[in-house]
Design a protein around this motif. Sequence first.
Motif, PDB file in Angstrom:
ATOM      1  N   THR A  72       0.830  -1.217   0.000  1.00  0.00           N
ATOM      2  CA  THR A  72       0.000   0.000   0.000  1.00  0.00           C
ATOM      3  C   THR A  72       0.861   1.262   0.000  1.00  0.00           C
ATOM      4  OG1 THR A  72      -1.685  -1.193   1.249  1.00  0.00           O
ATOM      5  CG2 THR A  72      -1.892   1.203   1.199  1.00  0.00           C
ATOM      6  N   PHE A  73       1.902   1.281   0.819  1.00  0.00           N
ATOM      7  CA  PHE A  73       2.666   2.525   1.017  1.00  0.00           C
ATOM      8  C   PHE A  73       4.047   2.495   0.346  1.00  0.00           C
ATOM      9  CE2 PHE A  73       0.078   2.106   5.053  1.00  0.00           C
ATOM     10  CZ  PHE A  73      -0.900   3.006   4.657  1.00  0.00           C
ATOM     11  N   GLY A  74       4.464   1.304  -0.101  1.00  0.00           N
ATOM     12  CA  GLY A  74       5.792   1.182  -0.720  1.00  0.00           C
ATOM     13  C   GLY A  74       6.917   1.239   0.289  1.00  0.00           C
ATOM     14  N   ARG A  75       6.601   1.202   1.567  1.00  0.00           N
ATOM     15  CA  ARG A  75       7.621   1.253   2.624  1.00  0.00           C
ATOM     16  C   ARG A  75       6.972   0.901   3.964  1.00  0.00           C
ATOM     17  NH1 ARG A  75       9.296   7.408   2.814  1.00  0.00           N
ATOM     18  NH2 ARG A  75      10.163   6.865   4.851  1.00  0.00           N
ATOM     19  N   LEU A  76       7.794   0.631   4.951  1.00  0.00           N
ATOM     20  CA  LEU A  76       7.278   0.405   6.302  1.00  0.00           C
ATOM     21  C   LEU A  76       8.334   0.908   7.287  1.00  0.00           C
ATOM     22  CD1 LEU A  76       5.239  -0.750   8.333  1.00  0.00           C
ATOM     23  CD2 LEU A  76       6.363  -2.978   8.083  1.00  0.00           C
ATOM     24  N   ASP A  77       7.990   1.964   8.038  1.00  0.00           N
ATOM     25  CA  ASP A  77       8.930   2.591   8.965  1.00  0.00           C
ATOM     26  C   ASP A  77       8.640   2.254  10.425  1.00  0.00           C
ATOM     27  OD1 ASP A  77      10.201   4.925   7.027  1.00  0.00           O
ATOM     28  OD2 ASP A  77       8.090   4.548   6.597  1.00  0.00           O
ATOM     29  N   ILE A  78       7.360   1.988  10.724  1.00  0.00           N
ATOM     30  CA  ILE A  78       6.924   1.878  12.123  1.00  0.00           C
ATOM     31  C   ILE A  78       5.960   0.703  12.282  1.00  0.00           C
ATOM     32  CG2 ILE A  78       5.548   3.031  13.920  1.00  0.00           C
ATOM     33  CD1 ILE A  78       6.306   5.728  12.523  1.00  0.00           C
ATOM     34  N   ILE A  79       6.177  -0.089  13.333  1.00  0.00           N
ATOM     35  CA  ILE A  79       5.190  -1.120  13.700  1.00  0.00           C
ATOM     36  C   ILE A  79       4.741  -0.843  15.130  1.00  0.00           C
ATOM     37  CG2 ILE A  79       4.822  -3.571  14.179  1.00  0.00           C
ATOM     38  CD1 ILE A  79       6.950  -4.187  12.007  1.00  0.00           C
ATOM     39  N   VAL A  80       3.437  -0.676  15.305  1.00  0.00           N
ATOM     40  CA  VAL A  80       2.881  -0.526  16.653  1.00  0.00           C
ATOM     41  C   VAL A  80       2.030  -1.766  16.936  1.00  0.00           C
ATOM     42  CG1 VAL A  80       1.509   0.869  18.242  1.00  0.00           C
ATOM     43  CG2 VAL A  80       2.837   1.997  16.421  1.00  0.00           C
ATOM     44  N   ALA A  81       2.551  -2.665  17.775  1.00  0.00           N
ATOM     45  CA  ALA A  81       1.838  -3.895  18.134  1.00  0.00           C
ATOM     46  C   ALA A  81       0.979  -3.590  19.360  1.00  0.00           C
ATOM     47  CB  ALA A  81       2.840  -5.009  18.421  1.00  0.00           C
ATOM     48  N   ASN A  82      -0.291  -3.344  19.116  1.00  0.00           N
ATOM     49  CA  ASN A  82      -1.182  -2.845  20.169  1.00  0.00           C
ATOM     50  C   ASN A  82      -2.354  -3.783  20.457  1.00  0.00           C
ATOM     51  OD1 ASN A  82      -2.790  -0.623  21.690  1.00  0.00           O
ATOM     52  ND2 ASN A  82      -4.105  -1.102  19.917  1.00  0.00           N
ATOM     53  N   ALA A  83      -2.765  -4.603  19.500  1.00  0.00           N
ATOM     54  CA  ALA A  83      -3.979  -5.416  19.685  1.00  0.00           C
ATOM     55  C   ALA A  83      -3.851  -6.295  20.929  1.00  0.00           C
ATOM     56  CB  ALA A  83      -4.215  -6.297  18.459  1.00  0.00           C
ATOM     57  N   GLY A  84      -4.930  -6.406  21.667  1.00  0.00           N
ATOM     58  CA  GLY A  84      -4.879  -7.240  22.864  1.00  0.00           C
ATOM     59  C   GLY A  84      -6.262  -7.444  23.441  1.00  0.00           C
ATOM     60  N   PHE A  85      -6.352  -8.354  24.410  1.00  0.00           N
ATOM     61  CA  PHE A  85      -7.582  -8.530  25.177  1.00  0.00           C
ATOM     62  C   PHE A  85      -7.201  -9.106  26.527  1.00  0.00           C
ATOM     63  CE2 PHE A  85      -6.977 -12.648  23.240  1.00  0.00           C
ATOM     64  CZ  PHE A  85      -7.476 -13.562  24.162  1.00  0.00           C
ATOM     65  N   GLN A  86      -8.172  -9.217  27.398  1.00  0.00           N
ATOM     66  CA  GLN A  86      -7.923  -9.687  28.759  1.00  0.00           C
ATOM     67  C   GLN A  86      -8.789 -10.902  29.039  1.00  0.00           C
ATOM     68  OE1 GLN A  86      -6.247 -10.352  31.428  1.00  0.00           O
ATOM     69  NE2 GLN A  86      -5.976  -8.250  32.153  1.00  0.00           N
ATOM     70  N   HIS A  87      -8.307 -11.811  29.858  1.00  0.00           N
ATOM     71  CA  HIS A  87      -9.170 -12.871  30.380  1.00  0.00           C
ATOM     72  C   HIS A  87      -8.834 -13.049  31.858  1.00  0.00           C
ATOM     73  CE1 HIS A  87     -11.952 -16.260  29.923  1.00  0.00           C
ATOM     74  NE2 HIS A  87     -11.284 -16.705  30.991  1.00  0.00           N
ATOM     75  N   VAL A  88      -9.859 -12.963  32.698  1.00  0.00           N
ATOM     76  CA  VAL A  88      -9.655 -13.014  34.147  1.00  0.00           C
ATOM     77  C   VAL A  88     -10.208 -14.326  34.688  1.00  0.00           C
ATOM     78  CG1 VAL A  88     -10.150 -11.848  36.347  1.00  0.00           C
ATOM     79  CG2 VAL A  88      -9.890 -10.489  34.238  1.00  0.00           C
ATOM     80  N   ALA A  89      -9.318 -15.163  35.267  1.00  0.00           N
ATOM     81  CA  ALA A  89      -9.752 -16.437  35.862  1.00  0.00           C
ATOM     82  C   ALA A  89      -8.632 -16.978  36.742  1.00  0.00           C
ATOM     83  CB  ALA A  89     -10.076 -17.463  34.763  1.00  0.00           C
ATOM     84  N   PRO A  90      -8.977 -17.671  37.841  1.00  0.00           N
ATOM     85  CA  PRO A  90      -7.937 -18.299  38.652  1.00  0.00           C
ATOM     86  C   PRO A  90      -7.205 -19.358  37.852  1.00  0.00           C
ATOM     87  CG  PRO A  90     -10.133 -18.661  39.591  1.00  0.00           C
ATOM     88  CD  PRO A  90     -10.322 -17.909  38.321  1.00  0.00           C
ATOM     89  N   VAL A  91      -5.930 -19.575  38.185  1.00  0.00           N
ATOM     90  CA  VAL A  91      -5.091 -20.425  37.325  1.00  0.00           C
ATOM     91  C   VAL A  91      -5.671 -21.836  37.151  1.00  0.00           C
ATOM     92  CG1 VAL A  91      -3.494 -21.181  39.178  1.00  0.00           C
ATOM     93  CG2 VAL A  91      -2.699 -21.071  36.797  1.00  0.00           C
ATOM     94  N   ALA A  92      -6.250 -22.384  38.200  1.00  0.00           N
ATOM     95  CA  ALA A  92      -6.762 -23.770  38.105  1.00  0.00           C
ATOM     96  C   ALA A  92      -7.934 -23.874  37.125  1.00  0.00           C
ATOM     97  CB  ALA A  92      -7.178 -24.280  39.486  1.00  0.00           C
ATOM     98  N   ASP A  93      -8.621 -22.745  36.926  1.00  0.00           N
ATOM     99  CA  ASP A  93      -9.776 -22.754  36.005  1.00  0.00           C
ATOM    100  C   ASP A  93      -9.465 -22.051  34.696  1.00  0.00           C
ATOM    101  OD1 ASP A  93     -11.223 -23.849  38.078  1.00  0.00           O
ATOM    102  OD2 ASP A  93     -11.877 -21.886  38.832  1.00  0.00           O
TER     103      ASP A  93
END
Length: 253
Positions: A72-93
Amino acid sequence: MPRSQRRAAIVTGAAGGIGSAIAARLDKDGVDVLAVDLASAAATYSGPGVSHAADLTTREGNRDTVRAAVETFGRLDIIVANAGFQHVAPVADFPEDRWDALLALMLTSPFLLAKYGWPALLEAPQGGRFLVIASAHALVASPFKAGYVAAKHGALGLVKTLALEGADHGISACAICPGYVRTRLVQQQIATQAKAHGLSEDRVLDDVILTAQPVKRLIEPEEVAELAAFLLGPHGRSFTGTPVSIDQGWTAR
Ligand SMILES: NC(=O)c1ccc[n+]([C@@H]2O[C@H](COP(=O)([O-])OP(=O)(O)OC[C@H]3O[C@@H](n4cnc5c(N)ncnc54)[C@H](O)[C@@H]3O)[C@@H](O)[C@H]2O)c1
């Protein structure tokens, strides 16, 4: 700004709270943005840049993303790795599929974007930049967040390694480590915790969510975006291999 001087960036999770603020702030600085998100979110993305749909938990999604930016741009200068989500649970579960997905999105995707994007970053005239939106949870832990905390700690390790490998090639790598930011990711936790603790959402914010933060205020996405623009701009180039905290005093304890 002449086309030849404009830099090009990948911003992942660009339809979300922090990602959309970063895409808008980089656009203001004259950066061409490939705004990457899941197909459902990319379809309705209305921010600046070119929208690109990808599932970044897959190798193909990460490969296509880098390919699309360069095409698309003919170049790539910057990568911002931002995507994420959370999951909350005790380790055993803790659901094993959620663990796999957390690691795939917040640790393996940054690695794959760096791997596939590295040849283009090496060619960036002003020096390639790699930025992970990590978390205070890259530095400290909280209970019930095993997958998230492990992925964010791992991402900081990746950043340190990339900084060392990029040092002789003009590539910098760093991690922004925010405390709690006012986005959907936190709104969802407030709702879940309110139900779990039988408390109002206001009480949950002060007494549960923000207990770790000495300053009891959510950070605004624009504050994180301003920091990202600084780190990715001319005065940020000496920040490499390091976490940069914006956490209301959380990690001062
Ligand atoms: N909100 C906070 O308090 C906070 C604090 C510290 C760090 N962070 C980090 O900031 C980043 C952005 O979070 P946010 O708060 O803006 O959340 P958000 O939910 O608003 O945005 C996350 C975006 O990632 C996208 N995404 C999810 N799975 C994906 C996939 N498989 N492929 C492509 N895109 C996918 C979502 O569609 C969404 O648009 C995350 O990495 C998060 O861990 C957030």
